[in-house]
Scaffold this motif. Structure first.
Motif, PDB file in Angstrom:
ATOM      1  N   ARG A  15      -4.948  -2.207  -1.359  1.00 52.38           N
ATOM      2  CA  ARG A  15      -3.588  -1.657  -1.317  1.00 52.38           C
ATOM      3  C   ARG A  15      -2.611  -2.646  -0.705  1.00 52.38           C
ATOM      4  NH1 ARG A  15      -3.228   4.442  -0.866  1.00 52.38           N
ATOM      5  NH2 ARG A  15      -1.453   3.962   0.463  1.00 52.38           N
ATOM      6  N   GLU A  16      -3.038  -3.326   0.356  1.00 56.63           N
ATOM      7  CA  GLU A  16      -2.183  -4.320   0.994  1.00 56.63           C
ATOM      8  C   GLU A  16      -1.889  -5.470   0.046  1.00 56.63           C
ATOM      9  OE1 GLU A  16      -4.449  -5.315   4.428  1.00 56.63           O
ATOM     10  OE2 GLU A  16      -3.954  -3.436   5.454  1.00 56.63           O
ATOM     11  N   PHE A  17      -2.895  -5.924  -0.691  1.00 55.21           N
ATOM     12  CA  PHE A  17      -2.692  -7.012  -1.635  1.00 55.21           C
ATOM     13  C   PHE A  17      -1.778  -6.571  -2.778  1.00 55.21           C
ATOM     14  CE2 PHE A  17      -4.117  -9.811  -5.172  1.00 55.21           C
ATOM     15  CZ  PHE A  17      -3.694 -11.008  -4.621  1.00 55.21           C
ATOM     16  N   ARG A  18      -1.929  -5.335  -3.235  1.00 51.19           N
ATOM     17  CA  ARG A  18      -1.049  -4.814  -4.286  1.00 51.19           C
ATOM     18  C   ARG A  18       0.400  -4.789  -3.822  1.00 51.19           C
ATOM     19  NH1 ARG A  18      -2.877   0.786  -5.856  1.00 51.19           N
ATOM     20  NH2 ARG A  18      -0.953   0.718  -7.040  1.00 51.19           N
ATOM     21  N   LEU A  19       0.624  -4.344  -2.585  1.00 53.71           N
ATOM     22  CA  LEU A  19       1.984  -4.328  -2.058  1.00 53.71           C
ATOM     23  C   LEU A  19       2.529  -5.742  -1.914  1.00 53.71           C
ATOM     24  CD1 LEU A  19       4.437  -2.845  -1.010  1.00 53.71           C
ATOM     25  CD2 LEU A  19       3.331  -2.715   1.234  1.00 53.71           C
ATOM     26  N   PHE A  20       1.706  -6.676  -1.485  1.00 53.86           N
ATOM     27  CA  PHE A  20       2.121  -8.071  -1.379  1.00 53.86           C
ATOM     28  C   PHE A  20       2.551  -8.605  -2.743  1.00 53.86           C
ATOM     29  CE2 PHE A  20       0.744 -12.549  -1.739  1.00 53.86           C
ATOM     30  CZ  PHE A  20       1.746 -13.121  -0.967  1.00 53.86           C
ATOM     31  N   LEU A  21       1.767  -8.321  -3.782  1.00 50.63           N
ATOM     32  CA  LEU A  21       2.130  -8.774  -5.125  1.00 50.63           C
ATOM     33  C   LEU A  21       3.409  -8.104  -5.618  1.00 50.63           C
ATOM     34  CD1 LEU A  21      -1.357  -8.902  -6.874  1.00 50.63           C
ATOM     35  CD2 LEU A  21       0.008 -10.809  -6.006  1.00 50.63           C
ATOM     36  N   LEU A  22       3.601  -6.832  -5.274  1.00 53.04           N
ATOM     37  CA  LEU A  22       4.837  -6.140  -5.642  1.00 53.04           C
ATOM     38  C   LEU A  22       6.045  -6.770  -4.953  1.00 53.04           C
ATOM     39  CD1 LEU A  22       3.711  -2.420  -5.643  1.00 53.04           C
ATOM     40  CD2 LEU A  22       4.630  -3.694  -7.573  1.00 53.04           C
ATOM     41  N   ILE A  23       5.882  -7.141  -3.699  1.00 50.49           N
ATOM     42  CA  ILE A  23       6.980  -7.791  -2.977  1.00 50.49           C
ATOM     43  C   ILE A  23       7.341  -9.102  -3.656  1.00 50.49           C
ATOM     44  CG2 ILE A  23       7.588  -8.960  -0.816  1.00 50.49           C
ATOM     45  CD1 ILE A  23       5.952  -6.787   0.640  1.00 50.49           C
ATOM     46  N   LYS A  24       6.326  -9.861  -4.068  1.00 52.16           N
ATOM     47  CA  LYS A  24       6.583 -11.148  -4.711  1.00 52.16           C
ATOM     48  C   LYS A  24       7.236 -10.991  -6.075  1.00 52.16           C
ATOM     49  CE  LYS A  24       3.484 -14.237  -4.883  1.00 52.16           C
ATOM     50  NZ  LYS A  24       2.237 -15.012  -4.960  1.00 52.16           N
ATOM     51  N   SER A  25       6.862  -9.967  -6.820  1.00 49.23           N
ATOM     52  CA  SER A  25       7.348  -9.872  -8.200  1.00 49.23           C
ATOM     53  C   SER A  25       8.419  -8.795  -8.387  1.00 49.23           C
ATOM     54  CB  SER A  25       6.180  -9.625  -9.158  1.00 49.23           C
ATOM     55  OG  SER A  25       5.532  -8.423  -8.821  1.00 49.23           O
ATOM     56  N   ALA A  26       8.061  -7.563  -8.180  1.00 51.32           N
ATOM     57  CA  ALA A  26       8.965  -6.454  -8.503  1.00 51.32           C
ATOM     58  C   ALA A  26      10.162  -6.352  -7.560  1.00 51.32           C
ATOM     59  CB  ALA A  26       8.204  -5.132  -8.513  1.00 51.32           C
ATOM     60  N   PHE A  27       9.961  -6.699  -6.297  1.00 49.55           N
ATOM     61  CA  PHE A  27      11.047  -6.593  -5.322  1.00 49.55           C
ATOM     62  C   PHE A  27      11.797  -7.909  -5.125  1.00 49.55           C
ATOM     63  CE2 PHE A  27       8.369  -2.978  -3.971  1.00 49.55           C
ATOM     64  CZ  PHE A  27       9.329  -1.986  -4.064  1.00 49.55           C
ATOM     65  N   ASN A  28      11.515  -8.889  -5.974  1.00 45.30           N
ATOM     66  CA  ASN A  28      12.201 -10.184  -5.927  1.00 45.30           C
ATOM     67  C   ASN A  28      12.159 -10.815  -4.538  1.00 45.30           C
ATOM     68  OD1 ASN A  28      12.934 -10.053  -8.652  1.00 45.30           O
ATOM     69  ND2 ASN A  28      14.702  -8.797  -8.149  1.00 45.30           N
ATOM     70  N   ASN A  29      10.960 -10.832  -3.955  1.00 43.87           N
ATOM     71  CA  ASN A  29      10.709 -11.467  -2.657  1.00 43.87           C
ATOM     72  C   ASN A  29      11.488 -10.838  -1.507  1.00 43.87           C
ATOM     73  OD1 ASN A  29       8.959 -13.315  -3.879  1.00 43.87           O
ATOM     74  ND2 ASN A  29      10.655 -14.640  -4.409  1.00 43.87           N
ATOM     75  N   LYS A  30      11.805  -9.573  -1.621  1.00 45.66           N
ATOM     76  CA  LYS A  30      12.468  -8.840  -0.543  1.00 45.66           C
ATOM     77  C   LYS A  30      11.513  -7.759  -0.043  1.00 45.66           C
ATOM     78  CE  LYS A  30      17.008 -10.124  -1.497  1.00 45.66           C
ATOM     79  NZ  LYS A  30      16.822 -11.541  -1.560  1.00 45.66           N
ATOM     80  N   ILE A  31      11.537  -7.520   1.254  1.00 47.27           N
ATOM     81  CA  ILE A  31      10.679  -6.489   1.842  1.00 47.27           C
ATOM     82  C   ILE A  31      11.290  -5.120   1.529  1.00 47.27           C
ATOM     83  CG2 ILE A  31       9.671  -5.610   3.976  1.00 47.27           C
ATOM     84  CD1 ILE A  31       8.699  -8.401   3.228  1.00 47.27           C
ATOM     85  N   PRO A  32      10.540  -4.223   0.879  1.00 47.72           N
ATOM     86  CA  PRO A  32      11.083  -2.894   0.559  1.00 47.72           C
ATOM     87  C   PRO A  32      11.163  -2.023   1.808  1.00 47.72           C
ATOM     88  CG  PRO A  32       8.792  -3.018  -0.079  1.00 47.72           C
ATOM     89  CD  PRO A  32       9.179  -4.388   0.401  1.00 47.72           C
ATOM     90  N   ASP A  33      11.943  -0.968   1.724  1.00 50.37           N
ATOM     91  CA  ASP A  33      11.992  -0.041   2.853  1.00 50.37           C
ATOM     92  C   ASP A  33      10.793   0.913   2.775  1.00 50.37           C
ATOM     93  OD1 ASP A  33      12.785   1.486   0.707  1.00 50.37           O
ATOM     94  OD2 ASP A  33      14.551   2.316   1.675  1.00 50.37           O
ATOM     95  N   GLU A  34      10.597   1.639   3.842  1.00 46.79           N
ATOM     96  CA  GLU A  34       9.418   2.503   3.953  1.00 46.79           C
ATOM     97  C   GLU A  34       9.389   3.579   2.872  1.00 46.79           C
ATOM     98  OE1 GLU A  34       9.541   4.008   7.903  1.00 46.79           O
ATOM     99  OE2 GLU A  34       9.325   2.027   8.791  1.00 46.79           O
ATOM    100  N   GLN A  35      10.545   4.094   2.504  1.00 47.21           N
ATOM    101  CA  GLN A  35      10.583   5.166   1.513  1.00 47.21           C
ATOM    102  C   GLN A  35      10.115   4.666   0.143  1.00 47.21           C
ATOM    103  OE1 GLN A  35      11.135   8.398   2.257  1.00 47.21           O
ATOM    104  NE2 GLN A  35      10.380   8.696   0.196  1.00 47.21           N
ATOM    105  N   ASN A  36      10.488   3.447  -0.235  1.00 41.50           N
ATOM    106  CA  ASN A  36      10.005   2.884  -1.497  1.00 41.50           C
ATOM    107  C   ASN A  36       8.498   2.734  -1.489  1.00 41.50           C
ATOM    108  OD1 ASN A  36      12.488   2.676  -2.727  1.00 41.50           O
ATOM    109  ND2 ASN A  36      12.823   0.574  -2.094  1.00 41.50           N
ATOM    110  N   VAL A  37       7.948   2.283  -0.369  1.00 44.89           N
ATOM    111  CA  VAL A  37       6.495   2.130  -0.246  1.00 44.89           C
ATOM    112  C   VAL A  37       5.820   3.487  -0.356  1.00 44.89           C
ATOM    113  CG1 VAL A  37       4.632   1.409   1.289  1.00 44.89           C
ATOM    114  CG2 VAL A  37       6.689   0.018   1.117  1.00 44.89           C
ATOM    115  N   CYS A  38       6.371   4.488   0.299  1.00 40.22           N
ATOM    116  CA  CYS A  38       5.806   5.845   0.231  1.00 40.22           C
ATOM    117  C   CYS A  38       5.841   6.390  -1.197  1.00 40.22           C
ATOM    118  CB  CYS A  38       6.569   6.784   1.150  1.00 40.22           C
ATOM    119  SG  CYS A  38       6.386   6.415   2.885  1.00 40.22           S
ATOM    120  N   ASP A  39       6.928   6.153  -1.895  1.00 39.07           N
ATOM    121  CA  ASP A  39       7.039   6.636  -3.267  1.00 39.07           C
ATOM    122  C   ASP A  39       6.044   5.939  -4.194  1.00 39.07           C
ATOM    123  OD1 ASP A  39       9.069   8.305  -2.435  1.00 39.07           O
ATOM    124  OD2 ASP A  39      10.675   6.979  -3.145  1.00 39.07           O
TER     125      ASP A  39
END
Length: 71
Positions: A15-39
């Protein structure tokens, strides 16, 4: 492991690696807020916060390189 690829020993590692990959690609290298992660991961607010903190801690060097590349 012989191929030099990541080997996950726990489900949370994946799960941590998936979130890391999402930060790199889908979030354009920006850290998402907690609500986005929860969703995205369908978890509670505290679980999302903990997942986000774990990713920021575990992948801190990779995330800092991303930040420097865009400066």
């Amino acid at each position: 492991m012989f191929l030099g690829q990541k080997v996950f020993t726990r489900g949370t590692d994946m799960r941590e690696f998936r979130l890391f990959l999402l930060i790199k690609s889908a979030f354009n290298n920006k850290i998402p807020d907690e609500q986005n992660v929860c969703d995205l991961f369908q978890c509670t607010q505290s679980q999302g916060r903990s997942l986000l903190r774990a990713v920021m801690s575990k992948y801190q060097y990779e995330l800092s390189e991303i930040g420097r590349a865009h400066v």
